[in-house]
Scaffold this motif. Sequence first.
Motif, short mmCIF file in Angstrom:
data_model
loop_
_atom_site.label_atom_id
_atom_site.label_comp_id
_atom_site.label_asym_id
_atom_site.label_seq_id
_atom_site.Cartn_x
_atom_site.Cartn_y
_atom_site.Cartn_z
N GLY A 102 0.79 -1.21 0.00
CA GLY A 102 0.00 0.00 0.00
C GLY A 102 0.83 1.27 0.00
N VAL A 103 2.04 1.20 -0.56
CA VAL A 103 2.93 2.35 -0.60
C VAL A 103 2.91 2.95 -2.01
N LEU A 104 2.86 4.27 -2.10
CA LEU A 104 2.94 4.97 -3.37
C LEU A 104 4.29 5.64 -3.47
N LEU A 105 5.10 5.22 -4.44
CA LEU A 105 6.40 5.84 -4.66
C LEU A 105 6.22 7.06 -5.56
N VAL A 106 6.80 8.18 -5.17
CA VAL A 106 6.72 9.42 -5.92
C VAL A 106 8.13 9.74 -6.42
N PHE A 107 8.31 9.71 -7.74
CA PHE A 107 9.62 9.94 -8.34
C PHE A 107 9.72 11.40 -8.79
N GLU A 108 10.66 12.10 -8.20
CA GLU A 108 10.91 13.48 -8.57
C GLU A 108 12.17 13.56 -9.44
N GLN A 109 12.51 14.76 -9.84
CA GLN A 109 13.66 14.94 -10.71
C GLN A 109 14.96 14.56 -9.99
N HIS A 110 15.07 14.94 -8.72
CA HIS A 110 16.34 14.75 -8.01
C HIS A 110 16.18 14.00 -6.69
N SER A 111 15.03 13.45 -6.42
CA SER A 111 14.83 12.69 -5.19
C SER A 111 13.63 11.76 -5.35
#
Length: 321
Positions: free
Chosen positions: A19-28
């Motif tokens: 139940g985890v949502l990974l959020v991919f940003e530009q630098h983290s």
Amino acid sequence: PAEFGTGDYINGMLSVIGGVLLVFEQHSMRALYGYGSENDPWVMKKVAGKYGGLTGTMQGTLAPTFLSDQGITLLSGTEKFGDFNDDVISDNVHDELMALKDMAVGSVVIQGKGQYRLFFSNGTAYVVSFKGKELRGITKTSYPVSVAAVSNQAERIQSPQGTFVRTGDVFFGSSNGFVYQLDTGHSHDDEEAVYILGTPPLHLGSTRQNKRWREAFFEIDVEGGEEGSLKMRPDFRLFREDYPEALDRDVDSPLSGGRYDLDNWDEVYYSSGYSDGQSPARIDGTSPAVSFIFYLQSSTAAPITIKSITLRYANRGEVKE
């Protein structure tokens, strides 16, 4: 409702087990936990602070896998629920990937083959193969057209054993206006496909012992039990330059028969008719190790699998410095 500010561009999101949502940003990269209830509120936690994931490269069917500024990265869960370790698995092709990373256009997972495939706009693709959770290798592929977008037909199947995802046909669209289907037929849109495979040096337990190589037996499986042949050349070099050089390994430009003088390569014949399932080939050389380069160029040959190599040799003296 809850609102979180990240302070960076979001390149993609990926729902993973637990139940985890990974959020991919530009630098983290961050992970969103919780269900928004009073007892289990939303919590945002930073997973990686030095790099994020590039747009279109995130896949989670096998394990969270993506292209970052460090290379192809795999996330694995830790013993502590909801925590992750990151592992860059593309060190051997790091420089090539970094030169291409700004051209990444998409990715797919072929679950039945244990593959993560990463595509670039210039027609280059990397196939990352797994057996279970173990990395088996990374293969570079070049298509003769540009790649603009990639898609695979995946469906979620319910069974008594649970829910699983079955991946189907893979397609990519090109800037020339055509859509191409992958993994079908034995050619590149009726053009000859070129295959080249090199083994690591086979030293049979000792890099100090010279060996007189005499014969190799290749156990070959071929789709549909067809007969055929492929080019093979042994290479007797191992860390030293004074051993006979069997092949110029520079394959940066397209392969061709003239470039590699294919008429002088040995021929390995394969057929389901061999009683012991092995195809023999004579080799002649003395060195601590031998490796093999295989070459096939065809628009009709069925895919083949080299399952094992058995070598006949005699020991000679130790290598002298």
